[in-house]
Enzyme design. Structure first.
Site, short mmCIF file in Angstrom:
data_model
loop_
_atom_site.label_atom_id
_atom_site.label_comp_id
_atom_site.label_asym_id
_atom_site.label_seq_id
_atom_site.Cartn_x
_atom_site.Cartn_y
_atom_site.Cartn_z
N ASP A 150 -39.34 52.58 110.26
CA ASP A 150 -40.46 53.51 110.09
C ASP A 150 -41.75 52.97 110.74
O ASP A 150 -41.96 51.76 110.79
CB ASP A 150 -40.68 53.72 108.59
CG ASP A 150 -41.58 54.90 108.30
OD1 ASP A 150 -41.77 55.75 109.20
OD2 ASP A 150 -42.10 54.97 107.18
N ASN A 187 -35.49 65.12 109.90
CA ASN A 187 -36.29 64.89 111.11
C ASN A 187 -36.26 66.05 112.10
O ASN A 187 -37.09 66.11 113.02
CB ASN A 187 -35.86 63.59 111.81
CG ASN A 187 -36.32 62.33 111.11
OD1 ASN A 187 -35.69 61.28 111.21
ND2 ASN A 187 -37.43 62.41 110.38
C1 FPP Z 1 -39.68 56.86 111.94
O1 FPP Z 1 -41.00 56.57 112.37
C2 FPP Z 1 -38.77 56.68 113.06
C3 FPP Z 1 -37.91 57.64 113.53
C4 FPP Z 1 -37.81 58.99 112.93
C5 FPP Z 1 -37.05 57.37 114.71
C6 FPP Z 1 -36.40 56.01 114.72
C7 FPP Z 1 -35.62 55.89 115.98
C8 FPP Z 1 -35.63 54.82 116.78
C9 FPP Z 1 -36.39 53.58 116.49
C10 FPP Z 1 -34.77 54.83 118.01
C11 FPP Z 1 -33.51 54.03 117.73
C12 FPP Z 1 -32.53 54.21 118.81
C13 FPP Z 1 -31.19 54.14 118.61
C14 FPP Z 1 -30.27 54.32 119.75
C15 FPP Z 1 -30.59 53.89 117.29
P1 FPP Z 1 -42.10 57.73 112.30
O2 FPP Z 1 -42.07 58.49 113.58
O3 FPP Z 1 -41.88 58.56 111.08
O4 FPP Z 1 -43.43 56.90 112.18
P2 FPP Z 1 -44.77 57.39 111.43
O5 FPP Z 1 -44.43 57.42 109.96
O6 FPP Z 1 -45.72 56.29 111.79
O7 FPP Z 1 -45.15 58.71 111.99
#
Ligand code: FPP
Length: 252
Positions: free
Chosen positions: A32, A80
């Site tokens: 996250d 998501n």
């Molecule tokens: C949450 O952070 C993260 C995600 C919804 C995406 C996570 C995906 C990756 C790190 C890519 C991984 C790749 C593979 C191939 C497994 P957020 O966007 O909710 O962060 P925020 O809370 O700061 O907005």
């Protein structure tokens, strides 16, 4: 530079801190904070996901090097899809790119790549890549990496309940046969140990529909760092903290 080697690593290095007796068998990570990481730098959210994906690769290899047996990363939840179309597309492109790379990259580490979640919702191209990644890595002997994609624990439990109910209706099992083992083995993580430790960077105190059944007695470590900044040293520190926890599993 990380200093801590609790298990065997490729170079047979020994851990420096002899107080660290227990290496979790199964670690879960809620990756996250990518969006906030990007925002802090005046970048689009997709840049945060790219940085997060790079870190996913680094931390996965590190877990494999220090002898973790199972790692589950939360890459995309059933919720998501509610994000702006542009962000969802950027994530889908990242998954394609990183899975292509994972196919060759994780081979050297003998990592078994599995997917948990309803992957039928993805594009045919991504589904094909998921299938190929699973098939090509299935016979490896190293760490099992579960990538949770279109995963939601409530959906997973509904799936298990439906499967078991069907078996009851057909007479294959009786109501009295239903126990914890039967439910655990009807989940995507069937046959795997429950996570000992779940790490959530970014300072949010939430489970977010991640491994609800499996984490009944999991130790949670929340840290105030965004996922792209989460380092191998942070993982080492989490392992030290895990070792200081007194796990009683409901006993005394
Ligand atoms: C949450 O952070 C993260 C995600 C919804 C995406 C996570 C995906 C990756 C790190 C890519 C991984 C790749 C593979 C191939 C497994 P957020 O966007 O909710 O962060 P925020 O809370 O700061 O907005």
């Amino acid at each position: 530079m990380s200093f801590l080697f609790l298990g065997r690593n490729k170079n047979n290095k020994k851990r420096k801190d002899s107080n660290l007796a227990v290496l979790p068998q199964h670690i879960g990570i809620i990756m996250d904070g990518n969006g906030r990481w990007a925002k802090k730098r005046g970048l689009p959210r997709s840049a945060g996901h790219t940085a997060g994906a790079k870190n996913f690769r680094t931390i996965t290899r590190y877990c494999s090097d220090i002898g973790i047996k199972y790692l589950t990363v939360y890459a995309f939840s059933t919720e998501n899809w509610k994000r702006p179309q542009e962000e969802v597309s950027a994530l889908m492109n990242l998954f394609k790119q990183y899975l292509e790379e994972a196919l060759s990259d994780f081979k050297d580490d003998s990592i078994v790549v599995r997917f948990i979640g309803d992957t039928t919702a993805f594009s045919p191209e991504l589904q094909e890549l998921i299938k190929r990644t699973q098939e090509e890595s299935a016979n490896r002997s190293g760490m099992v990496l579960n990538i949770a994609m279109n995963y939601g624990s409530r959906d997973e439990i509904i799936m298990a309940v439906k499967n078991i109910s069907q078996k009851v209706s057909s007479g294959e099992v009786s109501l009295e046969d239903i126990d914890e083992n039967m439910i655990s083995s009807s989940l995507y993580t069937a046959g795997q140990p429950d996570p000992d430790l779940v790490i959530r960077p970014s300072g949010e105190y939430r489970i977010s529909n991640f491994l609800l059944w499996q984490s009944a007695y999991t130790e949670y470590i929340i840290l105030d760092k965004l996922w792209p900044d989460f380092s191998t040293d942070d993982l080492d520190n989490a392992l030290v903290e895990f070792n200081n926890r007194n796990r009683r599993f409901g006993g005394v």
